[in-house]
Write a protein that holds these residues in place. Structure first.
Motif, short mmCIF file in Angstrom:
data_model
loop_
_atom_site.label_atom_id
_atom_site.label_comp_id
_atom_site.label_asym_id
_atom_site.label_seq_id
_atom_site.Cartn_x
_atom_site.Cartn_y
_atom_site.Cartn_z
N ALA A 12 -6.71 -36.55 -29.00
CA ALA A 12 -6.80 -35.64 -30.13
C ALA A 12 -5.92 -36.16 -31.27
O ALA A 12 -4.73 -36.41 -31.08
CB ALA A 12 -6.34 -34.24 -29.71
N LYS A 46 -11.92 -26.39 -27.52
CA LYS A 46 -11.56 -26.56 -28.93
C LYS A 46 -10.07 -26.87 -29.08
O LYS A 46 -9.25 -26.46 -28.28
CB LYS A 46 -11.84 -25.29 -29.73
CG LYS A 46 -13.25 -24.84 -29.68
CD LYS A 46 -14.13 -24.87 -30.86
CE LYS A 46 -13.66 -24.98 -32.23
NZ LYS A 46 -14.59 -25.70 -33.08
N ALA A 47 -9.80 -27.59 -30.16
CA ALA A 47 -8.43 -27.79 -30.62
C ALA A 47 -8.37 -27.27 -32.04
O ALA A 47 -9.26 -27.57 -32.85
CB ALA A 47 -8.04 -29.26 -30.59
N ASP A 96 -3.39 -35.45 -25.76
CA ASP A 96 -2.74 -35.58 -27.05
C ASP A 96 -1.98 -36.90 -27.01
O ASP A 96 -1.90 -37.55 -25.96
CB ASP A 96 -1.84 -34.38 -27.37
CG ASP A 96 -0.63 -34.23 -26.46
OD1 ASP A 96 0.10 -35.23 -26.25
OD2 ASP A 96 -0.39 -33.12 -25.97
N VAL A 143 -13.10 -30.45 -28.19
CA VAL A 143 -12.31 -31.35 -27.35
C VAL A 143 -13.00 -31.51 -26.00
O VAL A 143 -13.20 -30.52 -25.29
CB VAL A 143 -10.88 -30.79 -27.14
CG1 VAL A 143 -10.09 -31.67 -26.21
CG2 VAL A 143 -10.17 -30.64 -28.47
N LYS A 197 -3.22 -32.20 -19.12
CA LYS A 197 -4.17 -31.34 -19.84
C LYS A 197 -3.37 -30.64 -20.94
O LYS A 197 -2.62 -29.70 -20.67
CB LYS A 197 -4.78 -30.33 -18.88
CG LYS A 197 -5.88 -29.50 -19.46
CD LYS A 197 -6.48 -28.62 -18.37
CE LYS A 197 -7.68 -27.88 -18.86
NZ LYS A 197 -8.26 -27.07 -17.78
N LEU A 202 -1.34 -28.98 -33.05
CA LEU A 202 -2.58 -28.59 -32.38
C LEU A 202 -2.31 -27.62 -31.23
O LEU A 202 -1.33 -27.79 -30.50
CB LEU A 202 -3.29 -29.81 -31.79
CG LEU A 202 -4.03 -30.74 -32.73
CD1 LEU A 202 -4.58 -31.93 -31.96
CD2 LEU A 202 -5.13 -30.01 -33.47
N ASP A 203 -3.20 -26.66 -31.07
CA ASP A 203 -3.22 -25.79 -29.90
C ASP A 203 -4.59 -25.99 -29.25
O ASP A 203 -5.61 -26.04 -29.94
CB ASP A 203 -3.02 -24.33 -30.31
CG ASP A 203 -1.62 -24.10 -30.86
OD1 ASP A 203 -0.65 -24.38 -30.13
OD2 ASP A 203 -1.50 -23.66 -32.02
N PHE A 204 -4.60 -26.10 -27.93
CA PHE A 204 -5.82 -26.40 -27.18
C PHE A 204 -6.31 -25.16 -26.44
O PHE A 204 -5.53 -24.50 -25.75
CB PHE A 204 -5.56 -27.53 -26.18
CG PHE A 204 -5.22 -28.84 -26.84
CD1 PHE A 204 -6.20 -29.79 -27.07
CD2 PHE A 204 -3.93 -29.11 -27.25
CE1 PHE A 204 -5.90 -30.99 -27.69
CE2 PHE A 204 -3.61 -30.31 -27.87
CZ PHE A 204 -4.60 -31.25 -28.09
N ASP A 205 -7.58 -24.87 -26.57
CA ASP A 205 -8.24 -23.80 -25.84
C ASP A 205 -9.31 -24.47 -24.98
O ASP A 205 -10.43 -24.74 -25.44
CB ASP A 205 -8.87 -22.79 -26.81
CG ASP A 205 -9.56 -21.64 -26.10
OD1 ASP A 205 -9.90 -21.77 -24.89
OD2 ASP A 205 -9.78 -20.61 -26.76
N HIS A 206 -8.96 -24.76 -23.73
CA HIS A 206 -9.87 -25.51 -22.87
C HIS A 206 -11.07 -24.68 -22.43
O HIS A 206 -12.14 -25.24 -22.16
CB HIS A 206 -9.11 -26.09 -21.68
CG HIS A 206 -8.13 -27.14 -22.10
ND1 HIS A 206 -8.51 -28.40 -22.47
CD2 HIS A 206 -6.78 -27.08 -22.25
CE1 HIS A 206 -7.45 -29.10 -22.83
NE2 HIS A 206 -6.39 -28.32 -22.71
#
Length: 171
Positions: free
Chosen positions: A89, A45-46, A65, A59, A18, A37-41
């Motif tokens: 992504a 969103k990415a 990734d 996302v 993840k 990229l930074d992921f906010d699950h």
């Protein structure tokens, strides 16, 4: 001539990576690519930046990734799957990457010769890009070789040189 760096931070759970943070930069031979990229699950969103500017998109759960994907794909091989598709992504959003085992070959490395599965990324028919990798089942499906062709005259290869810690049942 070439500058390349790729890193991924991710949580590992139930044979799935993840992603939390992904960084990719490649410059050389007329190719210039960047994706941070930074992921906010929680928000699904990415967000980040590419060489073309800001990036932001939705996302889906289970997306990878491009680097963490190798760990998730390895688990599919451990389960005996010979073809699998993954949401990944990219600079332009989520794309479907499909990989297929298309043979078996012996691969010579600095650590000796290994019987390996040849895996090809399935791409558009007639496209010039090609990605092939070889994984050794005896090394718990560790990648021992990879070749990538970007376009005529631009290709890269990776060959296993060392392996620390030895194979394990889980990545």
């Amino acid at each position: 001539l070439i500058n390349f760096r790729e890193t991924s931070r991710f949580h590992w759970q139930d044979c799935h990576a993840k992603p939390l943070r992904y960084r990719y930069e490649f410059r050389g031979y007329g190719v210039d690519r960047k994706l941070w990229l930074d992921f906010d699950h929680a928000q699904g969103k990415a967000t980040g930046t590419s060489r073309k500017g800001p990036v932001s998109y939705t996302v889906p759960a289970g997306a990878n990734d491009e680097l963490a994907l190798s760990f998730t794909a390895r688990c599919e091989l451990l389960k005996g799957r010979h073809e699998a598709s993954f949401d990944v992504a990219t600079t332009t959003g989520i794309k479907k990457f499909t990989f297929r085992v298309d043979g078996q070959e012996k691969v010579k490395t600095a650590l000796g010769e290994h019987e390996a599965l040849r895996i090809q990324r399935v791409r558009k028919e007639g496209g010039k890009r090609r990605s092939i990798l070889w994984v050794a089942p005896a090394l718990d499906y560790t990648m021992v070789k990879m070749e990538h062709v970007e376009r005529l005259g631009l290709r890269g290869a990776i060959l296993l040189k060392t392996l620390e810690g030895g194979p394990t049942a889980a990545p």
